[in-house]
Scaffold this active site. Structure first.
Site, mmCIF file in Angstrom:
data_model
loop_
_atom_site.group_PDB
_atom_site.id
_atom_site.type_symbol
_atom_site.label_atom_id
_atom_site.label_comp_id
_atom_site.label_asym_id
_atom_site.label_seq_id
_atom_site.Cartn_x
_atom_site.Cartn_y
_atom_site.Cartn_z
ATOM 1 N N HIS A 21 68.221 67.374 8.231
ATOM 2 C CA HIS A 21 68.547 67.237 6.804
ATOM 3 C C HIS A 21 67.325 67.711 6.027
ATOM 4 O O HIS A 21 66.288 67.060 6.033
ATOM 5 C CB HIS A 21 68.861 65.759 6.524
ATOM 6 N N LYS A 166 76.441 67.981 -2.895
ATOM 7 C CA LYS A 166 75.121 68.059 -3.521
ATOM 8 C C LYS A 166 74.241 68.938 -2.631
ATOM 9 O O LYS A 166 74.239 68.777 -1.413
ATOM 10 C CB LYS A 166 74.573 66.629 -3.640
ATOM 11 N N ASP A 248 66.403 60.757 -11.305
ATOM 12 C CA ASP A 248 66.442 59.941 -10.081
ATOM 13 C C ASP A 248 65.068 59.296 -9.874
ATOM 14 O O ASP A 248 64.876 58.141 -10.228
ATOM 15 C CB ASP A 248 66.877 60.796 -8.876
ATOM 16 N N LYS A 272 69.707 53.116 -7.686
ATOM 17 C CA LYS A 272 69.554 52.819 -6.255
ATOM 18 C C LYS A 272 69.025 51.403 -6.139
ATOM 19 O O LYS A 272 68.079 51.041 -6.856
ATOM 20 C CB LYS A 272 68.568 53.782 -5.584
HETATM 21 C C1 MUC Z 1 67.728 61.750 -3.348
HETATM 22 O O1 MUC Z 1 66.689 62.149 -3.831
HETATM 23 O O2 MUC Z 1 68.682 61.726 -4.084
HETATM 24 C C2 MUC Z 1 70.228 61.348 -1.573
HETATM 25 C C3 MUC Z 1 71.038 62.197 -0.904
HETATM 26 C C4 MUC Z 1 70.238 63.012 -0.105
HETATM 27 O O3 MUC Z 1 70.598 63.900 0.655
HETATM 28 O O4 MUC Z 1 68.946 62.663 -0.279
HETATM 29 C C5 MUC Z 1 68.901 61.579 -1.118
HETATM 30 C C6 MUC Z 1 67.752 61.271 -1.932
HETATM 31 MG MG MG Z 2 67.628 62.484 -5.790
#
Ligand code: MUC
Ligand code: MG
Length: 374
Positions: A21, A166, A248, A272
């Protein structure tokens, strides 16, 4: 009903992921969860989870540091305290330790799970009740390869598992990233929403150029393009473009939400539980955003099932959750440490129904994946 906290254990659990990932700041080849077991004098055990991304590359708490903080400072502070008064227990933790929100979030989840089991009600009921029992969940395409990402999205659309994707960018040049994102959006067309998360990797000038091209390519949402401290840059970008800009890393607690609201720093807030220090902190953050007319989104730290379902109980109580969620963490893991993994279908996560979190640990899996296994 009385019960005191008798012990708190924090376990590092290393789990394989289904694929690498790739994010702007790290490539994850596996995921480490910190699983908390909080035992009470009435025989009830609550579980919680603190998980982050890429060691210390995402946030300022690492899995090893979270375990150390809990073992050395937070667990002793909870020993002998009333297990049924979650606010009092959290006030005690806030007195003995500043910050350390991820560690506190795991403990708050464990207290809420135990109390739900004690009263025989789901965690969301303890919070006042769920206004929905399913949550829309997007999927992050982050294999690092455009063709692989398109194939992955097509498969997940056909399975009716996700219809929003995303893309994690910010690693390569702006031009290369925009080409990658545009190719995916072209392939998926109107069948899917496509959003991007830059994880703070761009400066404001790069962001202005990049967002203009992403907007023209039909991208739906731009997440944290610039460094979290540079809130006024975020505000200028939010004012400049029609495509919504989401904060975020720039929003942890209600104070951040208030400041972003004051300066017009974001069109959307990513909530979160970990970065807010728990579900109650997340709900306070959401309330500020809501009062300011800012849209809300349910974010993840790529937790396993325990942390994901804890967040889901919280998100299910929000009246407004305009951008849905990204609670797909368990799906990125090859295996997990719970007896029954969460249910994903029809583009949604389905909230379990049992008391507390509605989850049970799988002792064999936990024994197998814990870092300190014999
Ligand atoms: C983030 O920064 O949003 C959420 C989905 C992903 O793939 O990484 C996260 C962290
Ligand atoms: Mg993020």
């Amino acid at each position: 009903m009385t019960a005191t906290i008798t012990s708190v254990e924090a376990l590092l659990v290393d789990l394989p992921t289904i694929r690498a990932h790739q994010l702007a700041m790290a490539t994850m080849q596996q995921q480490t969860l910190v699983i908390v077991r909080l035992r009470c004098s009435d025989g009830i055990e609550g579980i919680g989870e603190a998980t982050t991304i890429g060691g210390l590359s995402y946030g300022d708490e690492s899995p090893e540091g979270i375990k150390l903080t809990i073992d050395t400072y937070l667990a002793p502070a909870l020993a002998g305290e009333d297990a049924t008064n979650i606010h009092a227990a959290m006030a005690r933790l806030n007195k003995v330790a500043r910050g350390n929100r991820f560690a506190k979030s795991a403990l708050e989840t464990a207290l809420l799970d135990a109390q739900g089991k004690r009263l025989g009600v789901p965690l969301a009921t303890l919070l006042g009740g769920a206004v929905r029992t399913t949550l829309p969940v997007l999927w992050t395409l982050a294999s690092g390869d455009t063709v692989k990402d398109i194939d992955e999205a097509e498969r997940l659309l056909a399975e009716r598992r996700h219809n929003t994707f995303k893309l994690k960018i910010g690693r390569r040049s702006v031009r290369d990233d925009v080409a990658h994102v545009s190719a995916i959006k072209r392939a998926l067309g109107d069948r899917a929403r496509v959003t991007v998360d830059i994880n703070q990797a761009w400066n404001e000038a790069d962001a202005a150029g990049g967002i203009a091209m992403l907007e023209a390519a039909g991208i739906d949402l731009i997440e944290q393009p610039t460094p979290r401290e540079q809130r006024t840059a975020l505000a200028r970008l939010a004012a400049r473009f029609v495509v919504p800009v989401m904060a975020d890393e720039a929003v942890c607690g209600p104070e951040d939400a208030m400041e972003l609201a004051r300066i017009g720093g974001a069109d959307v807030l990513a909530l979160k539980i970990a970065k807010s220090g728990g579900i109650f902190g997340m709900l306070r953050t959401a309330a500020v955003g809501d009062a300011a007319g800012i849209a809300l989104y349910g974010g993840t730290m790529l937790e396993g099932s325990v942390g994901t379902i804890a967040a889901a109980h919280g998100f299910c109580t929000l009246q407004q959750l305009a951008w849905g969620t990204e609670l797909f963490g368990p799906l990125l893991l090859k295996d997990d440490v719970v007896a029954q993994r969460p249910e994903y279908r029809d583009f949604s996560l389905h909230l379990p129904e049992g008391p507390g979190l509605g989850l049970a640990l799988d002792e064999d899996k936990l024994a197998h994946y814990r870092r300190d296994r014999a």
